[in-house]
Design a protein around this motif. Structure first.
Motif, PDB file in Angstrom:
ATOM      1  N   LEU A 242      39.284  37.568  38.538  1.00 24.16           N
ATOM      2  CA  LEU A 242      38.268  37.405  39.376  1.00 24.16           C
ATOM      3  C   LEU A 242      37.817  38.603  40.214  1.00 24.16           C
ATOM      4  CD1 LEU A 242      38.560  33.955  40.950  1.00 24.16           C
ATOM      5  CD2 LEU A 242      36.966  34.588  39.056  1.00 24.16           C
ATOM      6  N   GLN A 243      36.872  39.313  40.065  1.00 24.15           N
ATOM      7  CA  GLN A 243      36.468  40.243  41.007  1.00 24.15           C
ATOM      8  C   GLN A 243      35.174  40.354  41.554  1.00 24.15           C
ATOM      9  OE1 GLN A 243      37.925  43.899  41.370  1.00 24.15           O
ATOM     10  NE2 GLN A 243      36.268  43.725  43.078  1.00 24.15           N
ATOM     11  N   SER A 244      35.245  40.422  42.998  1.00 22.85           N
ATOM     12  CA  SER A 244      34.178  40.147  43.864  1.00 22.85           C
ATOM     13  C   SER A 244      33.113  41.419  43.632  1.00 22.85           C
ATOM     14  CB  SER A 244      34.507  40.105  45.377  1.00 22.85           C
ATOM     15  OG  SER A 244      33.111  40.224  45.892  1.00 22.85           O
ATOM     16  N   LEU A 245      31.836  41.183  43.611  1.00 24.43           N
ATOM     17  CA  LEU A 245      30.965  42.518  43.149  1.00 24.43           C
ATOM     18  C   LEU A 245      30.510  42.571  44.614  1.00 24.43           C
ATOM     19  CD1 LEU A 245      29.310  40.997  40.178  1.00 24.43           C
ATOM     20  CD2 LEU A 245      30.869  43.016  40.256  1.00 24.43           C
ATOM     21  N   THR A 246      30.717  42.162  45.567  1.00 20.29           N
ATOM     22  CA  THR A 246      30.135  42.523  47.034  1.00 20.29           C
ATOM     23  C   THR A 246      31.352  42.941  47.955  1.00 20.29           C
ATOM     24  OG1 THR A 246      30.819  40.385  48.053  1.00 20.29           O
ATOM     25  CG2 THR A 246      28.521  40.583  46.874  1.00 20.29           C
ATOM     26  N   THR A 247      32.496  42.708  47.491  1.00 18.45           N
ATOM     27  CA  THR A 247      33.916  43.161  48.310  1.00 18.45           C
ATOM     28  C   THR A 247      34.877  43.651  47.430  1.00 18.45           C
ATOM     29  OG1 THR A 247      33.246  41.491  50.119  1.00 18.45           O
ATOM     30  CG2 THR A 247      35.624  42.870  50.345  1.00 18.45           C
ATOM     31  N   PRO A 248      34.864  44.933  46.860  1.00 22.96           N
ATOM     32  CA  PRO A 248      35.544  45.528  46.052  1.00 22.96           C
ATOM     33  C   PRO A 248      36.920  45.045  46.164  1.00 22.96           C
ATOM     34  CG  PRO A 248      34.113  47.286  46.443  1.00 22.96           C
ATOM     35  CD  PRO A 248      33.771  45.997  47.615  1.00 22.96           C
ATOM     36  N   ALA A 249      37.675  45.060  47.279  1.00 18.95           N
ATOM     37  CA  ALA A 249      39.047  44.695  47.497  1.00 18.95           C
ATOM     38  C   ALA A 249      39.472  43.505  47.014  1.00 18.95           C
ATOM     39  CB  ALA A 249      39.264  44.981  49.046  1.00 18.95           C
ATOM     40  N   ASN A 250      38.324  42.823  46.989  1.00 17.44           N
ATOM     41  CA  ASN A 250      38.725  41.209  46.445  1.00 17.44           C
ATOM     42  C   ASN A 250      38.817  41.019  45.253  1.00 17.44           C
ATOM     43  OD1 ASN A 250      38.653  40.530  49.265  1.00 17.44           O
ATOM     44  ND2 ASN A 250      36.843  39.207  49.286  1.00 17.44           N
ATOM     45  N   PHE A 251      40.109  41.136  44.571  1.00 16.45           N
ATOM     46  CA  PHE A 251      40.356  40.912  43.234  1.00 16.45           C
ATOM     47  C   PHE A 251      41.781  40.145  42.993  1.00 16.45           C
ATOM     48  CE2 PHE A 251      43.266  42.419  39.913  1.00 16.45           C
ATOM     49  CZ  PHE A 251      42.515  42.472  38.694  1.00 16.45           C
ATOM     50  N   ILE A 252      41.709  39.244  42.100  1.00 12.10           N
ATOM     51  CA  ILE A 252      42.809  38.206  41.737  1.00 12.10           C
ATOM     52  C   ILE A 252      42.899  37.804  40.374  1.00 12.10           C
ATOM     53  CG2 ILE A 252      41.347  36.330  42.280  1.00 12.10           C
ATOM     54  CD1 ILE A 252      43.741  35.176  43.888  1.00 12.10           C
ATOM     55  N   ARG A 253      44.070  37.688  40.104  1.00  6.96           N
ATOM     56  CA  ARG A 253      44.421  37.145  38.552  1.00  6.96           C
ATOM     57  C   ARG A 253      44.900  36.007  38.960  1.00  6.96           C
ATOM     58  NH1 ARG A 253      47.226  42.192  38.110  1.00  6.96           N
ATOM     59  NH2 ARG A 253      46.084  43.723  36.690  1.00  6.96           N
ATOM     60  N   ILE A 254      44.578  34.939  38.007  1.00  7.36           N
ATOM     61  CA  ILE A 254      45.072  33.394  38.374  1.00  7.36           C
ATOM     62  C   ILE A 254      45.509  33.022  36.916  1.00  7.36           C
ATOM     63  CG2 ILE A 254      44.279  31.188  38.702  1.00  7.36           C
ATOM     64  CD1 ILE A 254      41.957  32.248  40.393  1.00  7.36           C
ATOM     65  N   THR A 255      46.721  32.488  37.042  1.00  7.62           N
ATOM     66  CA  THR A 255      47.273  32.026  35.640  1.00  7.62           C
ATOM     67  C   THR A 255      46.902  30.565  35.217  1.00  7.62           C
ATOM     68  OG1 THR A 255      49.450  33.285  36.249  1.00  7.62           O
ATOM     69  CG2 THR A 255      49.575  31.472  34.607  1.00  7.62           C
TER      70      THR A 255
END
Length: 297
Positions: A242-255
């Motif tokens: 998941l990568q936010s398109l409004t807040t570039p720092a908000n990135f996460i990998r979910i298993t």
């Protein structure tokens, strides 16, 4: 992330990373503004026709000896594809359906890579017929070595495309629908109307493994405070990215969990189907021929 097997994909003879499933079954009421084009007019995909809109649409590059690109509907019940439109002597990537016009846009694999609009006249087509021959309308090049994933924000109509290295670029929908189209790639390259209106939204090497993605606006408990946001969503191996398109720092990998055979390798096709803002249904189709199509909730 809870996942479940939908069906084994019955594809074949397609190149890795070139399978792009385009989102279907969205609200296509024409609420977004559209513009006029002076050349190379396209024809909208028949999204309002249930015979087409009830199926995901997949673009597949077929190499030698076929040397063509096909657009095929995928039956999730049987796992079978049916080609409805074919274009010879071209390879495409990063395809998506513009939610404001129902037109198909892609990136070519030519040098330089060009944004194109696809014409498939399906007015008289019925499933079971021989695939129609489509056409490519050239809009202009983008700088970059490759653009292997792309899609539209269904809420804004903006087109997002991933460049090698994990760079996400955006072309706003107003610019997109007012581009002049050309039958000649050379003319479109000389006019050079696309690059000046293209902006970089995110640059993160963690996004580089994605072979495809979709875009959805939703809120998820426990993720970045649970606030609603617009996310780029894709699958790679047993991870959902998941990568936010409004807040570039908000990135996460979910298993992924609750799944028998752990998905492996790249998901060359990702699409949003019959979802909503609180519980979007994301589907990932894997290139390895074993994991098939996986539904991610």
């Amino acid at each position: 992330v809870m996942v479940g097997m939908v069906v084994a994909v019955a594809g074949g003879n397609c190149q890795a990373d070139d399978n792009v499933l385009m989102q279907m079954n969205q609200d296509r009421g024409g609420s977004l503004a559209t513009g006029k084009r002076s050349a190379c007019d396209s024809k909208p995909f028949p999204c309002s026709n249930p015979a087409f809109a009830n199926f995901p649409l997949q673009q597949i590059n077929l190499g030698s000896p076929d040397n063509k690109v096909t657009f095929s509907v995928l039956d999730l019940t049987t796992g079978n594809y049916e080609s409805i439109c074919e274009i010879p002597n071209v390879e495409l990537n990063a395809c998506g359906i513009n939610p404001s016009t129902d037109e198909i846009y892609c990136m070519t694999r030519d040098t330089p890579r060009q944004l194109v609009r696809i014409k498939c006249d399906l007015d008289s087509f019925t499933l079971g017929d021989t695939a129609v021959t489509g056409q490519v309308c050239y809009l202009g090049p983008l700088d970059g070595p490759d653009f292997n994933a792309g899609n539209f924000d269904p809420n804004t109509g903006d087109y997002y495309v991933k460049e090698s290295g994990g760079i996400i670029r955006k072309i706003d929908f107003i610019s997109l629908v007012t581009f002049t189209g050309y039958e000649s790639a050379a003319v479109a390259e000389a006019v050079d109307q696309v690059k000046p209106v293209t902006t970089t939204v995110v640059s993160d090497t963690d996004l580089n493994p994605l072979a495809d993605f979709n875009i959805a606006k939703f809120s998820a408990p426990g993720i970045f405070g649970g606030a609603e946001d617009t996310y780029l969503v894709g699958c790679n191996g047993n991870k959902v990215i998941l990568q936010s398109l409004t807040t570039p720092a908000n990135f996460i990998r979910i298993t992924m969990t609750d799944f028998g055979a752990v998905p492996a390798g790249q998901s060359g096709a990702t699409w949003l189907f019959a979802g909503d803002t609180t519980n979007p249904d994301i589907y990932c189709a894997y290139n390895n021929g074993a994991n098939g199509v996986i539904q991610v909730n």
